[in-house]
Design a protein around this motif. Structure first.
Motif, mmCIF file in Angstrom:
data_model
loop_
_atom_site.group_PDB
_atom_site.id
_atom_site.type_symbol
_atom_site.label_atom_id
_atom_site.label_comp_id
_atom_site.label_asym_id
_atom_site.label_seq_id
_atom_site.Cartn_x
_atom_site.Cartn_y
_atom_site.Cartn_z
ATOM 1 N N ARG A 90 0.827 -0.956 0.139
ATOM 2 C CA ARG A 90 0.018 -0.109 0.069
ATOM 3 C C ARG A 90 1.034 1.361 0.029
ATOM 4 N NH1 ARG A 90 -3.260 0.157 5.158
ATOM 5 N NH2 ARG A 90 -4.641 -1.886 4.273
ATOM 6 N N THR A 91 1.627 1.203 0.776
ATOM 7 C CA THR A 91 2.199 2.368 0.584
ATOM 8 C C THR A 91 3.322 2.429 -0.877
ATOM 9 O OG1 THR A 91 2.873 1.705 3.516
ATOM 10 C CG2 THR A 91 4.455 3.796 2.268
ATOM 11 N N LYS A 92 4.130 1.178 -0.911
ATOM 12 C CA LYS A 92 4.683 1.835 -2.398
ATOM 13 C C LYS A 92 3.754 2.378 -3.337
ATOM 14 C CE LYS A 92 7.835 -2.045 -3.171
ATOM 15 N NZ LYS A 92 8.779 -2.422 -3.963
ATOM 16 N N LEU A 100 7.649 9.429 -5.414
ATOM 17 C CA LEU A 100 8.770 9.180 -5.219
ATOM 18 C C LEU A 100 8.690 6.885 -5.795
ATOM 19 C CD1 LEU A 100 11.407 9.968 -3.693
ATOM 20 C CD2 LEU A 100 9.423 9.429 -1.714
ATOM 21 N N GLU A 101 9.800 6.959 -6.144
ATOM 22 C CA GLU A 101 9.920 5.525 -6.898
ATOM 23 C C GLU A 101 9.508 4.819 -5.654
ATOM 24 O OE1 GLU A 101 12.875 7.664 -6.431
ATOM 25 O OE2 GLU A 101 13.816 7.787 -7.880
ATOM 26 N N PRO A 102 8.915 3.953 -6.005
ATOM 27 C CA PRO A 102 8.296 2.112 -5.582
ATOM 28 C C PRO A 102 9.556 2.118 -4.627
ATOM 29 C CG PRO A 102 6.841 2.726 -6.979
ATOM 30 C CD PRO A 102 7.996 4.038 -7.168
ATOM 31 N N GLU A 103 10.882 1.809 -5.562
ATOM 32 C CA GLU A 103 11.422 1.107 -5.598
ATOM 33 C C GLU A 103 12.870 1.333 -4.252
ATOM 34 O OE1 GLU A 103 10.882 0.942 -9.202
ATOM 35 O OE2 GLU A 103 11.071 2.279 -7.942
ATOM 36 N N ARG A 104 12.051 2.459 -3.433
ATOM 37 C CA ARG A 104 13.024 3.301 -2.182
ATOM 38 C C ARG A 104 12.470 2.371 -0.803
ATOM 39 N NH1 ARG A 104 15.790 7.705 -3.210
ATOM 40 N NH2 ARG A 104 15.208 8.352 -5.249
ATOM 41 N N LEU A 105 11.642 1.144 -1.099
ATOM 42 C CA LEU A 105 10.541 0.794 -0.105
ATOM 43 C C LEU A 105 10.619 -0.785 -0.663
ATOM 44 C CD1 LEU A 105 9.337 0.698 2.378
ATOM 45 C CD2 LEU A 105 6.988 0.803 1.051
ATOM 46 N N GLU A 106 11.233 -2.079 0.484
ATOM 47 C CA GLU A 106 11.332 -3.113 0.567
ATOM 48 C C GLU A 106 10.802 -3.408 1.255
ATOM 49 O OE1 GLU A 106 11.665 -3.736 -3.264
ATOM 50 O OE2 GLU A 106 12.645 -2.344 -3.969
ATOM 51 N N MET A 107 11.114 -4.929 0.922
ATOM 52 C CA MET A 107 10.509 -5.898 2.154
ATOM 53 C C MET A 107 10.896 -7.019 2.073
ATOM 54 S SD MET A 107 6.884 -6.941 4.110
ATOM 55 C CE MET A 107 6.768 -7.181 5.777
ATOM 56 N N PHE A 108 11.289 -8.059 3.613
ATOM 57 C CA PHE A 108 12.652 -8.755 3.300
ATOM 58 C C PHE A 108 12.300 -9.568 4.676
ATOM 59 C CE2 PHE A 108 14.694 -5.514 0.641
ATOM 60 C CZ PHE A 108 15.690 -6.655 0.324
ATOM 61 N N PHE A 109 11.970 -11.149 3.678
ATOM 62 C CA PHE A 109 11.206 -12.269 4.901
ATOM 63 C C PHE A 109 12.872 -13.570 6.026
ATOM 64 C CE2 PHE A 109 8.396 -10.746 2.825
ATOM 65 C CZ PHE A 109 7.466 -10.932 3.353
ATOM 66 N N VAL A 110 13.096 -13.435 6.679
ATOM 67 C CA VAL A 110 14.335 -13.982 7.008
ATOM 68 C C VAL A 110 13.877 -14.578 8.390
ATOM 69 C CG1 VAL A 110 16.171 -12.097 6.134
ATOM 70 C CG2 VAL A 110 15.411 -12.263 8.326
ATOM 71 N N SER A 111 15.039 -15.929 9.114
ATOM 72 C CA SER A 111 14.857 -16.199 10.030
ATOM 73 C C SER A 111 16.107 -16.079 11.040
ATOM 74 C CB SER A 111 15.059 -17.993 10.622
ATOM 75 O OG SER A 111 16.499 -17.718 9.649
ATOM 76 N N GLY A 112 15.437 -16.036 12.368
ATOM 77 C CA GLY A 112 16.535 -15.305 13.056
ATOM 78 C C GLY A 112 18.036 -15.887 12.813
ATOM 79 N N GLY A 113 18.547 -16.808 12.324
ATOM 80 C CA GLY A 113 19.527 -17.147 11.872
ATOM 81 C C GLY A 113 20.401 -16.989 11.019
#
Length: 143
Positions: A90-92, A100-113
């Motif tokens: 939604r923010t993008k 403002l370029e939507p590429e200035r906002l990203e999301m990643f999914f990781v585990s703690g390790g």
């Protein structure tokens, strides 16, 4: 960390307190380096992140913002990371609407390790911010 033109991007990274922040901590424990221009903001869960937080980060000087959440299907708050993902998308759209370029906002999914992955994401986001250049919101306004 400045490039030939003297630009060092300001980057804000929102992390959940479980996987995202723990991955940053793991990177530190493994002595993995990542750019010092990345400012971490720890949230209880990315599901608690609001669109306004993301927009405020840009308004307060970030050239690029990214979110680091638990792996999909493995959120400590069941679907919090999925709610966060919807808010990032939604923010993008809002960023695109205001020029403002939507590429200035990203999301990643990781585990703690995944400390090495966290460090690599920080490096990639710094390079992406450099290629995009300074945020137009940080430019002096012409009278």
């Amino acid at each position: 960390m400045a490039t030939a033109n003297g630009f060092t991007p300001e980057i804000t990274a929102f992390t959940c307190s479980y996987c995202g922040y723990m991955a940053a901590d793991t990177a530190g424990a493994l002595r993995l380096e990542y750019p010092a221009n990345v400012k971490l903001i720890r949230l209880p869960c990315t599901g608690k992140m609001d669109v306004q937080y993301l927009l405020d980060a840009f308004e307060q000087g970030a050239d690029l913002v990214y979110v680091v959440a638990c792996s999909l299907g493995n959120c400590h708050h069941v679907h919090g990371n999925e709610r966060g993902q919807v808010r990032v998308e939604r923010t993008k759209r809002i960023l695109a609407e205001i020029g403002l370029e939507p590429e200035r906002l990203e999301m990643f999914f990781v585990s703690g390790g995944m400390g090495a992955t966290f460090a690599e994401i920080a490096k990639q986001m710094t390079e992406q911010a450099r290629s995009l250049g300074p945020s137009p919101l940080n430019q002096p306004q012409k009278a």
